[in-house]
Design an enzyme around this catalytic site. Structure first.
Site, PDB file in Angstrom:
ATOM      1  N   HIS A 372       0.787  -1.237   0.000  1.00 40.82           N
ATOM      2  CA  HIS A 372       0.000   0.000   0.000  1.00 40.82           C
ATOM      3  C   HIS A 372       0.810   1.274   0.000  1.00 40.82           C
ATOM      4  O   HIS A 372       0.226   2.362  -0.003  1.00 40.82           O
ATOM      5  CB  HIS A 372      -0.943   0.028   1.202  1.00 40.82           C
ATOM      6  CG  HIS A 372      -2.152  -0.826   1.018  1.00 40.82           C
ATOM      7  ND1 HIS A 372      -3.307  -0.352   0.462  1.00 40.82           N
ATOM      8  CD2 HIS A 372      -2.365  -2.126   1.289  1.00 40.82           C
ATOM      9  CE1 HIS A 372      -4.199  -1.328   0.405  1.00 40.82           C
ATOM     10  NE2 HIS A 372      -3.647  -2.419   0.901  1.00 40.82           N
ATOM     11  N   LYS A 563      -8.734  14.106   3.953  1.00 37.28           N
ATOM     12  CA  LYS A 563      -7.896  12.904   3.960  1.00 37.28           C
ATOM     13  C   LYS A 563      -7.036  13.001   5.194  1.00 37.28           C
ATOM     14  O   LYS A 563      -7.017  14.044   5.850  1.00 37.28           O
ATOM     15  CB  LYS A 563      -7.040  12.811   2.694  1.00 37.28           C
ATOM     16  CG  LYS A 563      -6.349  14.143   2.332  1.00 37.28           C
ATOM     17  CD  LYS A 563      -5.518  14.063   1.061  1.00 37.28           C
ATOM     18  CE  LYS A 563      -6.303  14.089  -0.204  1.00 37.28           C
ATOM     19  NZ  LYS A 563      -6.227  12.862  -0.987  1.00 37.28           N
ATOM     20  N   ARG A 564      -6.307  11.936   5.535  1.00 39.64           N
ATOM     21  CA  ARG A 564      -5.391  12.042   6.658  1.00 39.64           C
ATOM     22  C   ARG A 564      -4.447  13.231   6.439  1.00 39.64           C
ATOM     23  O   ARG A 564      -4.069  13.529   5.297  1.00 39.64           O
ATOM     24  CB  ARG A 564      -4.583  10.742   6.819  1.00 39.64           C
ATOM     25  CG  ARG A 564      -5.407   9.609   7.392  1.00 39.64           C
ATOM     26  CD  ARG A 564      -5.979   9.957   8.750  1.00 39.64           C
ATOM     27  NE  ARG A 564      -4.938  10.022   9.740  1.00 39.64           N
ATOM     28  CZ  ARG A 564      -4.739   9.106  10.692  1.00 39.64           C
ATOM     29  NH1 ARG A 564      -5.554   8.069  10.797  1.00 39.64           N
ATOM     30  NH2 ARG A 564      -3.757   9.241  11.556  1.00 39.64           N
ATOM     31  N   LYS A 569       0.811  14.456   1.490  1.00 39.66           N
ATOM     32  CA  LYS A 569      -0.465  14.813   0.856  1.00 39.66           C
ATOM     33  C   LYS A 569      -0.563  16.325   0.601  1.00 39.66           C
ATOM     34  O   LYS A 569      -1.453  16.785  -0.102  1.00 39.66           O
ATOM     35  CB  LYS A 569      -1.636  14.325   1.716  1.00 39.66           C
ATOM     36  CG  LYS A 569      -1.752  12.797   1.768  1.00 39.66           C
ATOM     37  CD  LYS A 569      -2.876  12.365   2.693  1.00 39.66           C
ATOM     38  CE  LYS A 569      -2.992  10.860   2.856  1.00 39.66           C
ATOM     39  NZ  LYS A 569      -3.798  10.209   1.788  1.00 39.66           N
ATOM     40  N   THR A 671      -8.247   6.941  -2.780  1.00 44.15           N
ATOM     41  CA  THR A 671      -9.607   6.492  -3.093  1.00 44.15           C
ATOM     42  C   THR A 671     -10.591   7.635  -2.879  1.00 44.15           C
ATOM     43  O   THR A 671     -11.667   7.632  -3.475  1.00 44.15           O
ATOM     44  CB  THR A 671     -10.026   5.292  -2.218  1.00 44.15           C
ATOM     45  OG1 THR A 671      -9.777   5.609  -0.847  1.00 44.15           O
ATOM     46  CG2 THR A 671      -9.265   4.045  -2.612  1.00 44.15           C
ATOM     47  N   LYS A 675     -14.145   8.823  -5.009  1.00 51.61           N
ATOM     48  CA  LYS A 675     -15.471   9.185  -4.472  1.00 51.61           C
ATOM     49  C   LYS A 675     -15.893  10.545  -5.014  1.00 51.61           C
ATOM     50  O   LYS A 675     -17.050  10.743  -5.401  1.00 51.61           O
ATOM     51  CB  LYS A 675     -15.436   9.238  -2.947  1.00 51.61           C
ATOM     52  CG  LYS A 675     -15.081   7.926  -2.266  1.00 51.61           C
ATOM     53  CD  LYS A 675     -14.764   8.149  -0.770  1.00 51.61           C
ATOM     54  CE  LYS A 675     -13.918   7.019  -0.219  1.00 51.61           C
ATOM     55  NZ  LYS A 675     -13.301   7.361   1.080  1.00 51.61           N
TER      56      LYS A 675
HETATM   57  C1  LIG Z   1     -11.981   7.524   1.349  1.00 50.48           C
HETATM   58  C2  LIG Z   1     -11.532   7.847   2.708  1.00 50.48           C
HETATM   59  C3  LIG Z   1     -10.176   8.005   2.979  1.00 50.48           C
HETATM   60  C4  LIG Z   1      -9.098   7.918   1.913  1.00 50.48           C
HETATM   61  O1  LIG Z   1      -8.916   9.191   1.364  1.00 50.48           O
HETATM   62  P1  LIG Z   1      -7.618   9.543   0.460  1.00 50.48           P
HETATM   63  O2  LIG Z   1      -7.948  10.894  -0.086  1.00 50.48           O
HETATM   64  O3  LIG Z   1      -7.558   8.505  -0.609  1.00 50.48           O
HETATM   65  O4  LIG Z   1      -6.458   9.547   1.352  1.00 50.48           O
HETATM   66  C5  LIG Z   1      -9.800   8.299   4.264  1.00 50.48           C
HETATM   67  N1  LIG Z   1     -10.703   8.428   5.254  1.00 50.48           N
HETATM   68  C6  LIG Z   1     -12.028   8.303   5.029  1.00 50.48           C
HETATM   69  C7  LIG Z   1     -12.977   8.486   6.153  1.00 50.48           C
HETATM   70  C8  LIG Z   1     -12.494   7.995   3.755  1.00 50.48           C
HETATM   71  O5  LIG Z   1     -13.806   7.846   3.542  1.00 50.48           O
END
Ligand SMILES: *Cc1c(COP(=O)(O)O)cnc(C)c1O
Length: 830
Positions: A372, A563-564, A569, A671, A675
């Site tokens: 990952h 995101k985190r 990032k 991911t 979305k």
């Molecule tokens: C989809 C999702 C992530 C992943 O987000 P990235 O932008 O790909 O890092 C992290 N936390 C939550 C709650 C999510 O729904």
């Protein structure tokens, strides 16, 4: 008098539960009264939620049993998804959707004077994960159930999930997430399938009666693993798969010495240690933490899950393992459950007396590993001394795996001792370490990355020498998200418009969304599309106002990065752009201005200083911007607290612009990007992770690209001079002046020194300054595009239309075709 005896277990004698709204009303009332002992209406929503959730759960039970029986009866191949994280979020809404009970449920609750949305809000998120990796596991099990693949998810039932994030004076404060406090309707304890997991002790070698040498692991301290099962419904297909989460418990063996000495309470209290294993999720994303308890958790999951699978195998096949590898596959979600490789070897050899070669053949044809991340700080290593103390028999096996592997390397590259050192599962040095990724590579028949670029970089870089040895093992499986939760459930207005326009088949076949593309040129459709987006934006604006006290103008652009919080990032780059916009407003450079609402959200690992500084900076910038009368509605900035799955369900449908701005080569896939795309947001992004594939699908005219490529990033490092870049760029200089003069830290001088230092450092690994100009220019293109709403809505529709590839249905079909090779199993007919 003779009476017919009905066996209690035969569910087919029980009248089925109906699915009309009246049946649901009856169910809710019955559970309210008889299950939860409530006899009159009261103001608390708690029991109403429980009565409704239990009513929905009733409708899953028969399908769950029928699915399980079909899997057992057919004795076909099965796969197991082993993951330390399952970031499930809420279950109720998804269950209603997948059962096809949306309308009936709304109607039933309406008849009782209740509101579905309000009841949904009563459920805690199951936050048993950090971020993308855990949410991926949750989307995977949803898609497997929808595809009717016999896949079981195995994880840990953490008592405390991901911490709750509060913002106090602009800083993150962590609070424990006791998500089980009000009970969990969705789990069923299965004490009959409890397993014992060993720790500590030592190993012995002995000869059996035929004079063959074996090993055994003795004087261990055992911990019980008690499974709790959660139903995972497929979409309107009668399948309900299982997520099995293990809780740790003490054994009943007392310390007899203390017990007899009259210290009964003390000897009972001492059992707590065992129960700590499943107490809390480690809140680190993309970095290892090296804590002993974490290794205990990893082995606890691996051992309990493998024993559970072997229990089911031996019930049917006895101790004949000849077909085991043909019928079972373990998918390892990152290196976290990789000790499974050694655990399967141990059980096959020590418990079932298989010879090494036979056990190894089974093991290496049964395990598959998903990587990952490329970040070196995330690569797990465990000190050999720790392994030796906690899992001595496993360490012996790892040494033997390594010795045999290194002799293969020596055969292939005779005399290349340096190569052997580099490839060894055991890293030499002052503290010897077990390299978990290498154990996973050696012990698996399949190794995959999670987006094309990531998989390419793995075989070119980190794993290149293993690739040279076994090129056939390596493959790519681009991530996805489930459109059931991330569109059909969370974006009702758009889902309805889409289904009214092209039909409903997209819910199980996302490529069908392509049929929307022609409607991008239909002004009437664009207007309806914009109205859906507008409704979602108003809903989010209301929540933002309630949570943050800032009013977002729903006509302004919703510019979102959730995101985190992590340096790679580059939330910092986003904030620099916000400061730049603020600077322009203050300078009066606002001709043709496009108003923006910037929303940033995400959790920082509690020990990650820079990430916490970034949160503080965001809040301080927001405070200045939002309270400056010169700024007004031109720009609003908020930090959205406690980002989690249920928050994303509100945020993604309301986004105009999706920020995917990581340093190229660092985000394995992402991911969140998928979305947003699915929900009609446009992406501003680097050529990183799945952004590349998103841009390929939607076309470069519908994507805002900026920044260095992964190759350029590596080439630039040696000569990187951020101070020269800042000096040569007057916009950038202004931004740095505002930061450095303390404009955002008036009462806290010097507060952001470390952030300023990082931006100005020639060794900044994330090259924030390198991409500033290109990012700001791309943001100007975004602003211009948003002014032309006809063009924007067209691009928005095309983003949704071309998001078909990013369904986990496609991802699971890829895993199944190339790795698992399972046959779909419909539930047993009643
Ligand atoms: C989809 C999702 C992530 C992943 O987000 P990235 O932008 O790909 O890092 C992290 N936390 C939550 C709650 C999510 O729904």
């Amino acid at each position: 008098m003779t009476e017919e005896i009905k066996p209690i277990r035969d569910i087919r004698d029980v009248p089925p539960v109906g699915k009309t709204s009246d049946d649901l009303v009856n169910g809710i009332q019955r559970h309210y009264l008889r299950t939860f002992g409530q006899h009159k209406p009261n103001n608390s929503i708690h029991y109403k939620y429980k009565a409704f959730a239990t009513t929905i759960r009733d409708r899953l039970m028969e399908c769950w049993i029928n699915t399980k029986e079909a899997h057992e009866e057919l004795d076909k191949k099965r796969a197991y998804y082993l993951s330390l994280e399952f970031l499930m979020g809420r279950t109720l809404g998804n269950a209603v959707l997948n059962l096809g009970l949306d309308e009936q449920a709304t109607e039933a609750l309406h008849k009782l004077g209740l509101d579905l949305e309000e009841i949904i809000e009563e459920e805690s998120d199951a936050g048993l994960g950090n971020g993308g990796l855990g949410r991926l596991a949750a989307c995977f099990v949803d898609s497997c159930a929808t595809l009717q693949l016999p896949v079981v998810g195995y994880g840990i039932r953490y008592e405390y999930g991901m911490f709750r994030q509060q913002i106090v004076d602009g800083n993150q404060v962590e609070e424990p997430d006791h998500w089980l406090r009000n009970g969990n309707i969705w789990e069923i304890e299965r004490p009959e399938h409890t397993q014992a997991v060993q720790f500590g002790g030592h190993t012995e070698s002995f000869l059996d009666k035929n004079g063959v040498r074996h090993s055994r692991w003795v004087d261990t301290q055992d911990v019980l693993a008690v499974p709790f099962d959660t139903p995972i419904p497929g979409y309107k297909n009668g399948t309900v798969n299982t997520l099995r989460l293990w809780k740790s418990a003490a054994t009943d063996e007392f310390n007899l010495g203390e017990f007899n000495a009259g210290s009964y309470p003390e000897s009972v209290a001492a059992k707590n240690e065992a129960e700590h294993i499943s107490m809390v999720l480690y809140p680190n994303d993309a970095s290892e933490n090296g804590k002993e308890l974490r290794l205990r958790q990893q082995y606890f999951l691996a051992s309990a899950s493998i024993k559970d699978v072997l229990r089911q195998w031996t019930e049917v096949h006895g101790s004949d393992f000849s077909a085991f590898a043909e019928q079972n596959c373990f998918q390892l979600n990152d290196t976290h459950p990789t000790v499974s490789v050694a655990e399967l070897m141990r059980i096959l050899m020590d418990d079932y007396r298989l010879q090494w070669d036979e056990a190894w053949n089974i093991t290496k044809n049964t395990m598959a590993y998903t990587n990952h991340t490329l970040l070196p700080e995330a690569l797990e290593r465990w000190p050999v001394y720790l392994f030796d103390r906690l899992l001595p028999r496993l360490l012996e096996i790892i040494f033997e795996i390594n010795a045999r592997f290194l002799s293969e390397v020596a055969n292939r590259w005779p005399g290349d001792l340096e190569r052997m050192k580099r490839m060894s599962i055991i890293e030499e040095g002052p503290v010897k370490q077990v390299r978990m990724a290498y154990l996973a590579l050696v012990g698996s028949f399949s190794v995959n990355g999670v987006a094309q670029l990531h998989s390419d970089l793995l075989v070119k870089g980190l794993f290149s020498e293993f690739y040279a040895m076994w090129p056939e093992k390596f493959n790519n499986k681009t991530n996805g998200v489930t459109q059931r939760r991330w569109m059909a459930w969370c974006n009702k207005p758009m889902s309805k418009l889409i289904s009214d326009t092209i039909g409903e088949s997209w819910v199980t076949n996302l490529s069908e969304l392509r049929k929307l593309a022609p409607y991008a040129d239909d002004a009437g459709f664009r207007e309806q599309w914009a109205a859906c987006k507008r409704e979602n934006k108003e809903r989010l604006a209301d929540v933002v106002e309630a949570e943050c006290g800032v009013r977002f103008n729903p006509d302004a652009m919703f510019d979102i990065q959730v995101k985190r919080i992590h340096e790679y990032k580059r939330q910092l780059l986003n904030i620099l752009h916000v400061i730049h916009l603020y600077d322009r407003i203050k300078r009066g450079d606002t001709e043709n201005w496009t108003p923006r609402n910037v929303l940033i959200g995400g959790k920082a690992a509690p020990g990650y200083y820079m990430a916490k500084q970034i949160i503080k900076l965001t809040n301080n910038v927001a405070e200045v911007v939002n309270n400056d009368p010169d700024v007004g509605d031109k720009l609003k900035v908020i930090f959205f607290p406690n980002y989690r799955v249920s928050a994303m369900e509100l945020i993604a449908p309301a986004a105009d612009l999706s920020e995917q701005i990581s340093t190229a080569g660092k985000e394995a896939s992402g991911t969140g990007n998928m979305k947003f795309m699915m929900n009609g947001a446009l992406t501003i992004g680097t050529l990183d992770g799945a952004n590349i594939e998103i841009r390929e699908e939607v076309g470069d005219e519908n994507f805002f690209l900026f920044g260095l490529t992964a190759e350029e990033v590596e080439a630039v490092r040696g000569s990187y001079d951020p101070n020269a870049i800042i000096k040569a760029d007057s916009d950038f200089s202004h931004v740095m002046e505002l930061l450095e003069c303390g404009h955002f830290s008036q009462f806290e001088p010097g507060l952001f020194a470390s952030i300023i230092g990082a931006i100005r450092s020639p060794n900044d690994p994330w090259l924030v300054a390198a991409d500033f100009r290109s990012y700001v220019d791309a943001q100007q293109q975004v602003a211009d595009a948003f002014k032309d709403q006809q063009r924007w809505q067209k691009m928005s529709i095309l983003n949704t239309a071309y998001s078909g590839k990013f369904s986990t249905d496609r991802t699971m079909e890829d895993y199944n075709r190339d790795i698992w090779k399972l046959t779909p199993v419909p539930p047993k007919c009643v």
